[in-house]
Structures are given as C-alpha cells and as structure tokens.
Design an enzyme around this catalytic site. Structure first.
Site, mmCIF file in Angstrom:
data_model
loop_
_atom_site.group_PDB
_atom_site.id
_atom_site.type_symbol
_atom_site.label_atom_id
_atom_site.label_comp_id
_atom_site.label_asym_id
_atom_site.label_seq_id
_atom_site.Cartn_x
_atom_site.Cartn_y
_atom_site.Cartn_z
ATOM 1 C CE LYS A 13 -2.373 -0.799 3.784
ATOM 2 N NZ LYS A 13 -1.707 -2.047 4.230
ATOM 3 N NE ARG A 88 -4.222 -1.130 9.919
ATOM 4 C CZ ARG A 88 -3.159 -0.506 9.396
ATOM 5 N NH1 ARG A 88 -3.262 0.709 8.920
ATOM 6 N NH2 ARG A 88 -2.011 -1.125 9.322
ATOM 7 N NE ARG A 127 7.022 -2.477 5.628
ATOM 8 C CZ ARG A 127 5.703 -2.489 5.679
ATOM 9 N NH1 ARG A 127 4.997 -2.200 4.613
ATOM 10 N NH2 ARG A 127 5.092 -2.806 6.798
ATOM 11 N NE ARG A 161 6.252 0.269 9.687
ATOM 12 C CZ ARG A 161 5.035 0.133 9.208
ATOM 13 N NH1 ARG A 161 4.751 0.553 7.986
ATOM 14 N NH2 ARG A 161 4.090 -0.413 9.928
ATOM 15 N NE ARG A 172 2.246 -4.075 11.327
ATOM 16 C CZ ARG A 172 3.246 -3.917 10.447
ATOM 17 N NH1 ARG A 172 4.423 -4.465 10.673
ATOM 18 N NH2 ARG A 172 3.050 -3.209 9.373
HETATM 19 P P1 AMP Z 1 0.761 0.875 9.037
HETATM 20 O O1 AMP Z 1 1.955 1.698 8.753
HETATM 21 O O2 AMP Z 1 -0.420 1.284 8.225
HETATM 22 O O3 AMP Z 1 1.028 -0.610 8.954
HETATM 23 O O4 AMP Z 1 0.351 1.173 10.565
HETATM 24 C C1 AMP Z 1 1.244 0.910 11.633
HETATM 25 C C2 AMP Z 1 0.449 0.784 12.939
HETATM 26 O O5 AMP Z 1 -0.247 2.008 13.195
HETATM 27 C C3 AMP Z 1 -0.621 -0.283 12.937
HETATM 28 O O6 AMP Z 1 -0.101 -1.585 13.254
HETATM 29 C C4 AMP Z 1 -1.571 0.244 14.004
HETATM 30 O O7 AMP Z 1 -1.055 0.017 15.310
HETATM 31 C C5 AMP Z 1 -1.530 1.744 13.746
HETATM 32 N N1 AMP Z 1 -2.564 2.145 12.759
HETATM 33 C C6 AMP Z 1 -2.348 2.688 11.516
HETATM 34 N N2 AMP Z 1 -3.500 2.950 10.896
HETATM 35 C C7 AMP Z 1 -4.476 2.558 11.737
HETATM 36 C C8 AMP Z 1 -5.892 2.544 11.650
HETATM 37 N N3 AMP Z 1 -6.547 2.993 10.559
HETATM 38 N N4 AMP Z 1 -6.589 2.055 12.706
HETATM 39 C C9 AMP Z 1 -5.956 1.617 13.824
HETATM 40 N N5 AMP Z 1 -4.629 1.580 13.964
HETATM 41 C C10 AMP Z 1 -3.884 2.050 12.929
#
Ligand code: AMP
Length: 219
Positions: A13, A88, A127, A161, A172
């Site tokens: 994404k 999400r 990554r 990360r 996740r």
């Molecule tokens: P990402 O970079 O999108 O994988 O997000 C990293 C982390 O941020 C996730 O594992 C969640 O802990 C938090 N997070 C990001 N977007 C959301 C969302 N829309 N709803 C809830 N938690 C989020």
C-alpha cells in the site's frame, strides 16, 4: 476524488500510494505515517498510540478517526486524497463516509491489493523505508541499486520499522484478517471495490491502479 487503498500489511500500500499520488496529484494520507511522525515528535497522540503499535494492535477507533479528520481538513487535501492504512475497521469506514458526505464528497474508488499470505511475512520482515523521502524497499524482492542508498532521493537513511519484526508482523496480519477484511465486503457491496493483484512488477501494479481510478472517475 477520494481513493482508499485496502490490503494486508506488506501488500504494498505504501509504495503504491506514493506512486499513485505522483501520477494523479491526489494527496497521500497514511495513518501509519501520521502515528510514526507523532511518535518521533513525542506528542500526546504518539504516546497514546505507542503501546498499540508496538504490539501490532489497532489504535482505538476514536483516536484514529480524530487524527484523520484533522488531517483531511488541511488545505492540501481539498484536491482529493489517497488513503493508505485508513480505514481499517467498519466503524472507521462509516465515520469517513459520514464526513465526506457532509462535505458533498464520496469515496470514488477502493483499490484492494491482494497478495498471497505466505509472501506477506517476507515482505514485511524484509522491508526498509527511507527516512528522508518515505520510499519503501525490500531486501529480498526490491532492493536499492546500491546497498543502503535510497534510489529515489540518494539518502543513506534507510531503516527498518520497529513493528516489522516477525512476532509483531504475525500479530498485525492476524489483526488485519479479523478486523480489516470485513471492509472488503463492505466496499464490494457499495460497488466501489477494485481487486488488484499485488504480486508482480510494481510499475504495472501502479498502472492497473491508476486505470481503475480513472474508470471510476469517468476519465
Ligand atoms: P501501518 O503503517 O499502516 O502498517 O500502521 C502501523 C500501525 O499504526 C498499525 O499496526 C496500528 O497500530 C496503527 N494504525 C495505523 N493505521 C491505523 C488505523 N486505521 N486504525 C488503527 N490503527 C492504525
């Protein structure tokens, strides 16, 4: 014009959102990037989100929704947004459509990037991201041309990360399958969903996504 990118962690994404933003002029809004920036800046929002992120759990809906509503009120979002990592949950999706409706806007396309489950873990654990420009690479599949140097901006600030370690990555993925996959049916029922094969050449995937956006906007 507003577009949502749906897909598991590791589906691509972030990479695709950057490409799509470049090609369409939409503003890239990544909830994960906003949380990581808040963490780096040591803000109250970052402190609230930290424990959830460290475990790979979702940050509670009210916190995420408030953060996104504030972000999309900024002037650069008036031309349209590509949402990456938000919504999400179904409640987040409903909150987003409510606010868009109030502003006479809508979700024009939802692009669902599908990737086989076995590939996702390798994608996440390999990554690396450029701290300077946000470009994303994978040491197994899409390495930088010179080790440790970003192809896009030349920076040597590539990092992994902290939530991309294997244990958190597994959680996740679990969280994604339980809490986020219901959104696929939600948007399919609304007729805005495009499923795009997320395996293969990155530029071709971007092309397929931009075509799907064009088809929905009537271009
Ligand atoms: P990402 O970079 O999108 O994988 O997000 C990293 C982390 O941020 C996730 O594992 C969640 O802990 C938090 N997070 C990001 N977007 C959301 C969302 N829309 N709803 C809830 N938690 C989020």
């Amino acid at each position: 014009m507003n577009v949502i990118l749906l897909g598991a962690p590791g589906a691509g994404k972030g990479t695709q959102a950057i490409n799509i933003a470049e090609q369409t002029g939409l503003t890239h809004v990544s909830s994960g990037d906003l949380f990581r920036a808040a963490l780096r800046d040591g803000t109250e929002l970052g402190q609230k989100a930290k424990a959830f992120m460290d475990r790979g759990d979702l940050v509670p809906d009210n916190i995420v929704i408030d953060m996104i509503m504030e972000r999309i009120g900024a002037p650069d979002c008036a031309k349209g947004v590509i949402f990456d990592g938000f919504p999400r949950t179904v409640d987040q999706a409903l909150a987003l459509s409510d606010v868009l409706q109030r502003n006479n806007q809508a979700i024009d396309a939802v692009l669902y990037l599908s990737v086989d489950q076995e590939i996702l873990l390798k994608r996440i654990s390999g990554r690396v991201t450029c701290k300077n420009c946000g470009a994303v690479y994978n040491i197994y599949f899409t390495p930088t041309s010179q080790p440790g140097i970003c192809d896009r901006c030349g920076s040597d600030q590539l990092y992994q990360r902290s939530d991309d370690n294997e244990e958190t990555a597994r959680n996740r993925l679990d969280v994604y399958f339980h809490q986020t996959t219901p959104l696929i049916d939600h948007y399919r029922e609304q007729g805005t969903l495009h499923e795009i094969d997320g395996q293969g050449d990155i530029a071709q995937i971007t092309h397929a996504m931009v075509q799907a956006i064009g088809a929905n906007s009537g271009h």
